[in-house]
Write an enzyme that holds these catalytic residues in place. Structure first.
Site, PDB file in Angstrom:
ATOM      1  N   TYR A  68     -26.227  14.020 -41.368  1.00 37.65           N
ATOM      2  CA  TYR A  68     -25.443  15.238 -41.164  1.00 37.65           C
ATOM      3  C   TYR A  68     -24.189  14.953 -40.332  1.00 37.65           C
ATOM      4  CZ  TYR A  68     -24.669  20.238 -40.263  1.00 37.65           C
ATOM      5  OH  TYR A  68     -24.141  21.500 -40.190  1.00 37.65           O
ATOM      6  N   SER A 127     -18.759  21.603 -38.457  1.00 44.45           N
ATOM      7  CA  SER A 127     -19.790  21.881 -37.464  1.00 44.45           C
ATOM      8  C   SER A 127     -19.318  21.329 -36.136  1.00 44.45           C
ATOM      9  CB  SER A 127     -21.099  21.199 -37.882  1.00 44.45           C
ATOM     10  OG  SER A 127     -22.047  21.174 -36.829  1.00 44.45           O
TER      11      SER A 127
END
Length: 287
Positions: free
Chosen positions: A182, A169
């Site tokens: 995350y 990401s």
């Protein structure tokens, strides 16, 4: 990273038409598909990026072991694949709980391509972040990829060829508030990918990360609601003022765009690309 919810946020900027997995062109007449004879394992395959990657790799000729906890979603994916006209590869659904780390490692034995995609997200300030959720995120998004890689490498090494693509990401390269688990998991995945690249190079195995910003998937749609609650603003403002604030390209990414990058990294033309992090962030990290 996200689902089709076109009512949220500003309309996408004009762009070239996107090809879905069903319209991705196949190989030239008489040529074998690039991944013919290869077996791929894609985690989190029932929806979003994983679903797009599964269909794209099957379009390239691979047999794809589509893995997810969502049995119904996998069945729908397999049914979709069966309806694809002339799909060179095939999709085999495999129900897999990545919190069962031993099962994850066993599932990767004998595969040629591994796409670590499965993920989950919770948006909370650190002082309110449940420790058990932090632990679960790291188990699914960091420990499980390690165990999957560990299970896959012996076969890849033995044949002198392998491809590992980790769906990271922009948050593997940058941090954002309220996403402790995350961001931690994605930064860890970046390091793991580079170690695998260094160890696997002598064995014909490449390892890379793909780093999208916000993708139109169910995971991102849930983040919109969480961010709205955390900041006390509307979902529309979350998209325009938070999610796309640092992006030069003011739209969400489509899952098929990510799948195209994954297919390229798995193909024969990417044999010299390893240890890399491919930013698909609309210019976020250009700041």
């Amino acid at each position: 990273m996200c689902a089709a919810h076109t009512s949220v946020g500003p309309p996408p900027a004009p762009s070239l038409p996107l090809m879905s997995a069903s319209t991705t062109p196949g190989p030239a007449a008489g040529a074998a598909p690039a991944l013919s004879g290869r077996t791929a394992l894609v985690t989190g395959a029932a929806g979003g990026i994983g679903r797009a990657c599964t269909l794209r790799l099957a379009a390239a000729g691979a047999t794809v072991l589509a893995s997810d906890q969502d049995a119904e979603g996998l069945a729908a994916l397999a049914a979709r694949a069966e309806k694809e006209p002339g799909l060179p590869g095939r999709v085999e659904p495999r129900v897999l709980d990545l919190t069962d780390l031993d099962a994850a490692e066993r599932a990767a034995a004998g595969i040629d391509i591994l796409v670590n995609n499965a993920g989950l997200q919770l948006v909370r300030p650190i002082e309110e972040f449940p420790p058990e959720v932090f632990s679960r995120v790291l188990t699914v998004m960091l420990e499980a990829p390690f165990r999957l890689v560990r299970g896959a490498l012996p076969h890849m090494y033995a044949q002198g060829w392998g491809r590992i693509v980790n769906i990271s990401s922009v948050h593997g390269l940058r941090a954002s508030a309220y996403k402790a688990a995350y961001v931690t998991a994605k930064h860890g995945l970046e390091g793991l990918s580079k170690v695998v690249a260094l160890e696997g190079a002598a064995h014909g195995v490449t390892s890379n990360c793909v780093n999208p910003a916000y993708v139109r998937t169910p995971l991102v749609e849930r983040q919109i609601a969480d961010q709205a609650a955390a900041h006390g603003i509307s979902p529309e403002r979350v998209v325009s003022e938070i999610m796309l604030a640092d992006s030069a390209v003011k739209r969400l990414i489509e899952p098929e765009e990510v799948a195209e990058a994954v297919a390229y990294l798995c193909g024969p033309d990417a044999s010299f690309i390893t240890g890399a992090s491919l930013a698909m962030d609309g210019g976020w990290t250009a700041h």
